[in-house]
Structures are given as C-alpha cells and as structure tokens.
Write a protein that holds these residues in place. Structure first.
Motif, mmCIF file in Angstrom:
data_model
loop_
_atom_site.group_PDB
_atom_site.id
_atom_site.type_symbol
_atom_site.label_atom_id
_atom_site.label_comp_id
_atom_site.label_asym_id
_atom_site.label_seq_id
_atom_site.Cartn_x
_atom_site.Cartn_y
_atom_site.Cartn_z
ATOM 1 N N VAL A 52 -38.648 -10.640 87.798
ATOM 2 C CA VAL A 52 -38.374 -10.418 86.381
ATOM 3 C C VAL A 52 -39.704 -10.220 85.669
ATOM 4 O O VAL A 52 -40.634 -10.999 85.855
ATOM 5 C CB VAL A 52 -37.629 -11.621 85.775
ATOM 6 C CG1 VAL A 52 -37.334 -11.374 84.298
ATOM 7 C CG2 VAL A 52 -36.341 -11.884 86.528
ATOM 8 N N ALA A 53 -39.806 -9.185 84.865
ATOM 9 C CA ALA A 53 -41.020 -8.919 84.097
ATOM 10 C C ALA A 53 -40.622 -8.339 82.751
ATOM 11 O O ALA A 53 -39.512 -7.824 82.581
ATOM 12 C CB ALA A 53 -41.943 -7.957 84.845
ATOM 13 N N VAL A 54 -41.541 -8.420 81.778
ATOM 14 C CA VAL A 54 -41.284 -7.867 80.452
ATOM 15 C C VAL A 54 -42.463 -6.996 80.051
ATOM 16 O O VAL A 54 -43.579 -7.154 80.555
ATOM 17 C CB VAL A 54 -41.066 -8.977 79.395
ATOM 18 C CG1 VAL A 54 -39.851 -9.815 79.746
ATOM 19 C CG2 VAL A 54 -42.312 -9.855 79.262
ATOM 20 N N ALA A 89 -41.171 -18.871 82.793
ATOM 21 C CA ALA A 89 -42.254 -17.947 82.478
ATOM 22 C C ALA A 89 -41.987 -16.624 83.170
ATOM 23 O O ALA A 89 -41.337 -16.574 84.219
ATOM 24 C CB ALA A 89 -43.602 -18.516 82.926
ATOM 25 N N VAL A 90 -42.500 -15.542 82.572
ATOM 26 C CA VAL A 90 -42.362 -14.216 83.178
ATOM 27 C C VAL A 90 -43.679 -13.468 83.049
ATOM 28 O O VAL A 90 -44.413 -13.638 82.070
ATOM 29 C CB VAL A 90 -41.233 -13.386 82.524
ATOM 30 C CG1 VAL A 90 -39.876 -13.957 82.849
ATOM 31 C CG2 VAL A 90 -41.429 -13.279 81.027
ATOM 32 N N PRO A 91 -43.991 -12.601 84.020
ATOM 33 C CA PRO A 91 -45.179 -11.762 83.895
ATOM 34 C C PRO A 91 -44.978 -10.712 82.798
ATOM 35 O O PRO A 91 -43.859 -10.251 82.562
ATOM 36 C CB PRO A 91 -45.297 -11.094 85.268
ATOM 37 C CG PRO A 91 -44.395 -11.870 86.172
ATOM 38 C CD PRO A 91 -43.323 -12.426 85.318
ATOM 39 N N VAL A 92 -46.073 -10.345 82.161
ATOM 40 C CA VAL A 92 -46.068 -9.256 81.189
ATOM 41 C C VAL A 92 -46.804 -8.089 81.833
ATOM 42 O O VAL A 92 -47.910 -8.258 82.362
ATOM 43 C CB VAL A 92 -46.766 -9.674 79.880
ATOM 44 C CG1 VAL A 92 -46.695 -8.548 78.850
ATOM 45 C CG2 VAL A 92 -46.124 -10.944 79.317
ATOM 46 N N VAL A 93 -46.191 -6.905 81.815
ATOM 47 C CA VAL A 93 -46.769 -5.741 82.479
ATOM 48 C C VAL A 93 -46.939 -4.600 81.492
ATOM 49 O O VAL A 93 -46.241 -4.524 80.474
ATOM 50 C CB VAL A 93 -45.887 -5.284 83.668
ATOM 51 C CG1 VAL A 93 -45.820 -6.360 84.744
ATOM 52 C CG2 VAL A 93 -44.480 -4.920 83.205
ATOM 53 N N ASP A 94 -47.881 -3.693 81.821
ATOM 54 C CA ASP A 94 -48.062 -2.509 80.991
ATOM 55 C C ASP A 94 -47.155 -1.393 81.494
ATOM 56 O O ASP A 94 -46.293 -1.614 82.367
ATOM 57 C CB ASP A 94 -49.535 -2.091 80.955
ATOM 58 C CG ASP A 94 -50.066 -1.675 82.334
ATOM 59 O OD1 ASP A 94 -49.260 -1.445 83.260
ATOM 60 O OD2 ASP A 94 -51.297 -1.575 82.478
ATOM 61 N N ALA A 95 -47.363 -0.178 80.993
ATOM 62 C CA ALA A 95 -46.487 0.938 81.336
ATOM 63 C C ALA A 95 -46.540 1.297 82.817
ATOM 64 O O ALA A 95 -45.600 1.900 83.350
ATOM 65 C CB ALA A 95 -46.851 2.157 80.490
ATOM 66 N N MET A 99 -46.117 -17.784 90.126
ATOM 67 C CA MET A 99 -47.284 -16.911 90.044
ATOM 68 C C MET A 99 -46.867 -15.472 90.324
ATOM 69 O O MET A 99 -46.135 -15.215 91.293
ATOM 70 C CB MET A 99 -48.352 -17.331 91.058
ATOM 71 C CG MET A 99 -49.035 -18.644 90.743
ATOM 72 S SD MET A 99 -50.423 -18.963 91.877
ATOM 73 C CE MET A 99 -49.559 -19.082 93.454
ATOM 74 N N PRO A 100 -47.333 -14.520 89.514
ATOM 75 C CA PRO A 100 -47.082 -13.117 89.822
ATOM 76 C C PRO A 100 -47.814 -12.717 91.103
ATOM 77 O O PRO A 100 -48.924 -13.187 91.365
ATOM 78 C CB PRO A 100 -47.653 -12.368 88.606
ATOM 79 C CG PRO A 100 -47.794 -13.403 87.529
ATOM 80 C CD PRO A 100 -48.052 -14.688 88.230
#
Length: 280
Positions: free
Chosen positions: A82-84, A104-110, A188-189
């Motif tokens: 799961v990521a946002v 908690a979730v990882p935050v990712v770019d485009a 951890m991502p």
C-alpha cells in the motif's frame, strides 16, 4: 519482469480489491517479541566478532556444497505494498490507514520513488495541534514550534517523515531486523536500486523468520537429535517446549545425557534447557 514492474502490476490489481479484514492477534506475541529482540542482539554481537573476510581465492573450496540459502527480505515482504502519492489530502490519508488496517504507508512520487513515510502519529499530531489551545509563554511556544509547523501540512508530502528508512529486497532478514530494531520501526518500505517501491516488510514477518515457534523447535529435537543422531525409539524422551525453554524428561544411559543436553542447547532459539532425565 523486474521487481518494480511486479510491484506496479500488483498495485493495479490490488486497487480493485476491498480492504482486508483485521488479522487475529498472534499468540504469545509478547514472548515472541522478546525472543526477536534477543535474536537481533545475538546477530549484532556475532557481526562484531566476525573476522575480516579473506580474499576469494583463499575461501574457495572446490567440490564442496555451498552454504545454506540465506533468507532475504524478498522472501518475507508483502507485495504489492500500500502506498500513497504526495498530493493525497489529509482526510484521504486517514481513510487509507483505516481501510488498510496499517499504522503507516510509504509516500511515493509519480515514478514510485519512496520519498517518505506518513504514519498515524503524523496525522494524530496534526489533529491534536488543531484541537488544543495555543501554549502560553515563550517556552511553550518554542517547545511546540516544530510540531505546529508540521501540523500546517494538508497533504502526505507535507505531513510525512522524510527521508524514509528503506531496505533492499536482497538484504538479509538479519540485516533488516537490525535496521528495524534501531529505528523502532514496525514496517519498512522495500525499494529497488533506483529507490522505487517494490514492497513492504513488517517487523512481525522478520520476527517469524528469525525466531521459530515452540513446535518447530520440538520437531527438530525429536526428529533430528533424538531419532537420527541418538537413534532413540519414539517416546523414550518426553520433549516439552514453552517460550523457547525445553524440558527433557525420561530415562537415558548416563553417558548420553550430557551430550544430549549440549546438542539441545546449541539449537537456535532455545533459551534454556530443563534437565529431568534420569540415568538408565
């Protein structure tokens, strides 16, 4: 298919699946956590004692089997993860954490690069700051200044903790466990060599990989040690394992008792051995 392509295809499929159900509480969770921490401490101590590796030509031994496979993060990580995106609003972040039952979730770019992690604590801090009165006096304002500045954020990118602590899929479980323990991280991502998200590894998965449960310990004692090494008939020695403590009871020839106790003590994850054996 690369690790990142596998993650991307899994993510697309996952978006069409409803949120997963709550998982039941793991039995003896506190006892297992203590044993996990003990295993991590043992790994750290062993690393400190390791000698410098010899050159490859000095360590190569022909015609001998290689070492046993080492368990790595890719073997225990959750895929897809799961990521946002960084522009996801605060309210949607809260819904995502609640729907996915994660803290908690990882935050990712485009391009799926991991740029941070947003947690329940980040969201709770924002909600608490908005709800409480302004602190009185310069000390109170100075103390909460950083928290209040961060609480002004409205999106994942402005609320997240950055940079994120990530691990590679090829990292050993032992190394990942040390990283999680040092950072007090529950999740951890997992990123590829370009920093793109390929999965998430949970502390509970590292725990299960490092620390065998009591039944697996008992199985090794009965099948490998008692049956194959000591050639004892089934049931001649009663084996009970509770939270890593092994209790041995039964009758055995006097010379074999010390050797059996030593063999059992050498098993990974055995924390103590209770001797209730009597000489035959």
């Amino acid at each position: 298919m690369s690790e990142h392509e596998y993650f991307t295809s899994g993510t697309e499929a996952r978006r069409s699946v409803p949120g997963k159900a709550w998982s039941p509480e793991e039995p003896h969770r506190q006892d297992m956590l203590l044993r996990y921490l003990g295993a991590v401490a043992g790994i750290s101590a062993a690393r400190a004692r390791e000698p410098e590796p010899a050159p490859p030509e000095a360590t190569a031994v022909p015609d001998e089997p290689g070492p046993a496979p080492v368990l790595r993060v890719r073997d225990v990580m959750d895929v897809p993860a799961v990521a946002v995106s960084g522009d996801l609003p605060f309210a949607e972040l809260a819904r995502t954490l609640a729907r996915e039952h994660v803290g908690a979730v990882p935050v990712v770019d485009a391009k799926d690069h991991v740029i941070g992690v947003v947690s329940e604590s980040d969201l709770l801090a924002k909600a608490a700051v908005e709800a409480m009165e302004h602190p009185s006096g310069p000390i109170g304002r100075l103390r909460d200044r950083g928290l209040r500045e961060k609480a002004q954020g409205e999106t994942a990118a402005t609320l997240m903790t950055a940079p994120a602590t990530t691990v590679r899929a090829g990292t050993t479980v032992a190394e990942a466990a040390l990283t999680a323990a040092r950072g007090r991280l529950k999740r951890m991502p997992v990123a590829d060599w370009q920093g793109r998200l390929v999965g998430v590894v949970r502390r509970a998965a590292l725990l299960s990989a490092l620390v065998r449960d009591d039944e697996h310990i008992r199985e090794e004692i009965t099948s490998r040690i008692l049956a194959r090494e000591f050639h004892l008939p089934q049931g001649s020695v009663e084996v009970t394992v509770r939270n890593g403590v092994v209790d041995l009871a039964g009758r055995l020839d006097r010379e074999s008792i010390p050797r059996l106790l030593a063999e059992v003590r050498d098993i990974d994850d055995v924390t103590d051995v209770l001797d209730h054996l009597s000489a035959a």
